[in-house]
Design an enzyme around this catalytic site. Structure first.
Site, mmCIF file in Angstrom:
data_model
loop_
_atom_site.group_PDB
_atom_site.id
_atom_site.type_symbol
_atom_site.label_atom_id
_atom_site.label_comp_id
_atom_site.label_asym_id
_atom_site.label_seq_id
_atom_site.Cartn_x
_atom_site.Cartn_y
_atom_site.Cartn_z
ATOM 1 N N LYS A 94 0.849 -1.187 0.000
ATOM 2 C CA LYS A 94 0.000 0.000 0.000
ATOM 3 C C LYS A 94 0.888 1.241 0.000
ATOM 4 C CE LYS A 94 -1.819 2.631 3.094
ATOM 5 N NZ LYS A 94 -1.767 3.940 2.395
ATOM 6 N N GLU A 116 9.119 0.664 11.585
ATOM 7 C CA GLU A 116 10.222 1.632 11.482
ATOM 8 C C GLU A 116 9.586 3.003 11.565
ATOM 9 O OE1 GLU A 116 12.382 4.459 10.557
ATOM 10 O OE2 GLU A 116 12.019 3.803 8.497
ATOM 11 N N CYS A 123 13.431 10.358 8.453
ATOM 12 C CA CYS A 123 13.335 9.946 9.849
ATOM 13 C C CYS A 123 14.699 9.907 10.519
ATOM 14 C CB CYS A 123 12.644 8.593 9.957
ATOM 15 S SG CYS A 123 13.377 7.306 8.943
ATOM 16 N N GLU A 165 9.416 15.348 16.475
ATOM 17 C CA GLU A 165 9.881 15.229 15.089
ATOM 18 C C GLU A 165 9.140 16.244 14.224
ATOM 19 O OE1 GLU A 165 11.062 11.613 12.140
ATOM 20 O OE2 GLU A 165 9.073 11.516 13.028
#
Length: 477
Positions: free
Chosen positions: A176, A250, A284, A382
């Site tokens: 996806k 992750e 990331c 973040e």
């Protein structure tokens, strides 16, 4: 405009169950550059059924590792021939500077295919071990049907961290892609067909969150492999935990770059530039917390500010561009919101701020904050954009403490004239990947995070292990 009106299921291009579509919008021009079907729960059901059929009854799981490696090798050859096209496509759909797309967005996925193809040529299905009463056979078998859910920032890189080892293991896959970046997945489907993957081994359905959750919770899926936000990872982990379904996550990061007093700032800034600002800061692993001692704090702030200012901001298709637009309007709003938060928290804007460099496109001004303490939101959360904070420390032990004082543990670096001493620092920082005077992800070594940065590892032999079940067979006589 690139337009697709079908989905890739069961080795064929099939009509979607619904009529809704996803518009792919250029972050640079704000114009529609592509359109694909918006997958529904019914489409996910069909894709899982195709993957289930291919796993339960098809040839792929029953081939040897070496036989599957040959097919993956053919896919790598096809990918290699089209990697320039892939790089341009990713730049077009999500705004990655073309230099970065040519450096990483397309070549690194190719490297993963090549790595796992080579690993599979000599990988053992079984090995023998001595037991208490007779020999033992330890057998490696594929985990089953894998749901691979990937984000928009490095779409092919993240796709291949899952698809390449899953294919080698003998799994079948429902991929996806993120709704922001579905176009590159269609190119991958074309390559898979040309390489001769059996029908149903790889199925691709672009969709939003609702259909994605339907896929994750589907009882026909044996493992979920997810890359994305920590918040979404918690939700996926909860679903998989309830179903006792295998899962790898992750997730996010807020990585610290420790600059020791003996570091050569000029040399360090050259490498740190990529580590901190890669992909317009939408990475990331980005080193967004810069840790500098009180002794050299002002000097480091100036060096970081000059480094950030040296990156031309503009059209991502221009090879001269260092920083392009963010992927979407909501991301632009999010990053500017954090810049405002930093100002309100009392941090000092050294470079950048809230003035946009262009009226059109989802650009933000690359920003550097000084006077930041590690308890500020801009130091803890973040941001996922070109925003760096410079945090002072008193001594090396304090720097390591600050680096570890984070909910995340994905990446990090140390910059020093003494690489051996840098290794000592690296061993004390609790992150999954670390660099001494550099930062890079190695295809042959595990990648993943501590703490809220995720569960499990990708890449290397460890990445393959995540798609295998281990069976012990004891025998007498």
């Amino acid at each position: 405009m690139r337009q697709h009106d079908t989905l890739f299921i069961g080795g064929e291009w099939v009509a979607p169950a619904g009529t809704a579509t996803i518009d792919v919008v250029s972050p640079h021009t704000e114009e529609v550059v592509g359109r694909v079907p918006d997958g529904t729960a019914a489409d996910m059901d069909r894709a899982v059924a195709a993957a289930r059929q291919a796993f339960d009854h098809g040839p792929w799981p029953r081939m040897t590792f070496a036989e599957r490696a040959e097919v993956i090798g053919r896919l790598a050859e096809i990918y290699n021939a089209r990697q320039g096209e892939m790089a341009q496509l990713i730049t077009e759909e999500m705004g990655s500077p073309i230099t970065f797309s040519n450096l990483a967005q397309a070549p690194q996925p190719l490297g993963m295919l090549q790595y796992y193809a080579e690993l599979g040529r000599s990988f053992a299905q079984e090995d023998e071990r001595p037991g208490l009463f007779g020999p033992l056979t330890v057998r490696r078998e594929p985990v089953g049907v894998v749901a691979a859910v990937v984000p928009w920032n490095v779409p092919q890189f993240v796709t291949m961290t899952k698809v390449a080892p899953a294919l080698l293991a003998g799994c079948t896959i429902v991929l996806k892609p993120a709704p922001e970046t579905p176009l590159d997945a269609y190119l991958l489907a074309e390559m898979a067909m040309e390489a001769g993957l059996p029908p149903g081994v790889l199925n691709i359905v672009a969709a939003g969150r609702e259909a994605g959750e339907h896929l994750v919770s589907h009882t026909g899926v044996d493992k979920v492999a997810f890359t994305g936000s920590t918040a979404a990872g918690r939700r996926i982990g909860a679903i998989c935990g309830e179903q006792l379904k295998r899962v790898s996550l992750e997730l996010g990061g807020k990585s610290a770059a420790i600059i020791l007093d003996d570091a050569d700032l000029a040399a360090s800034m050259g490498f740190l530039s990529l580590a901190a600002l890669m992909n317009n800061g939408q990475a990331c692993v980005a080193q967004t917390r810069i840790l500098a001692s009180h002794n050299r704090y002002d000097e480091v702030v100036e060096a970081v500010a000059n480094m950030v200012s040296s990156h031309p901001v503009g059209d991502p298709t221009d090879p001269a561009t260092g920083i392009g637009p963010l992927v979407a309007k909501r991301q632009q709003d999010r990053v500017e919101g954090y810049i405002k938060i930093g100002m309100e928290e009392g941090a000092k804007v050294v470079v950048g701020g809230l003035d946009r460099p262009y009226d059109r496109g989802w650009y933000v001004s690359p920003t550097v904050f000084a006077g930041v303490s590690n308890d500020m939101r801009v130091a803890r959360e973040e941001i996922f954009g070109p925003v760096l904070v410079v945090i002072p420390y008193t001594d090396e032990a304090d720097a390591i403490r600050i680096a570890n004082d984070s909910d995340y543990g994905l990446a990090g670096t140390v910059w020093t004239a003494d690489a051996e001493h840098g290794m000592d620092v690296a061993r004390q920082v609790r992150t999954g990947t670390y660099g001494v005077n550099c930062f890079m992800l190695e295809t042959g070594a595990p990648f993943g995070g501590y703490k809220a940065s995720g569960i499990g590892r990708e890449l290397g032999p460890e990445g393959l292990n995540g798609y295998l079940e281990y069976k012990t067979i004891a025998r007498l006589g």
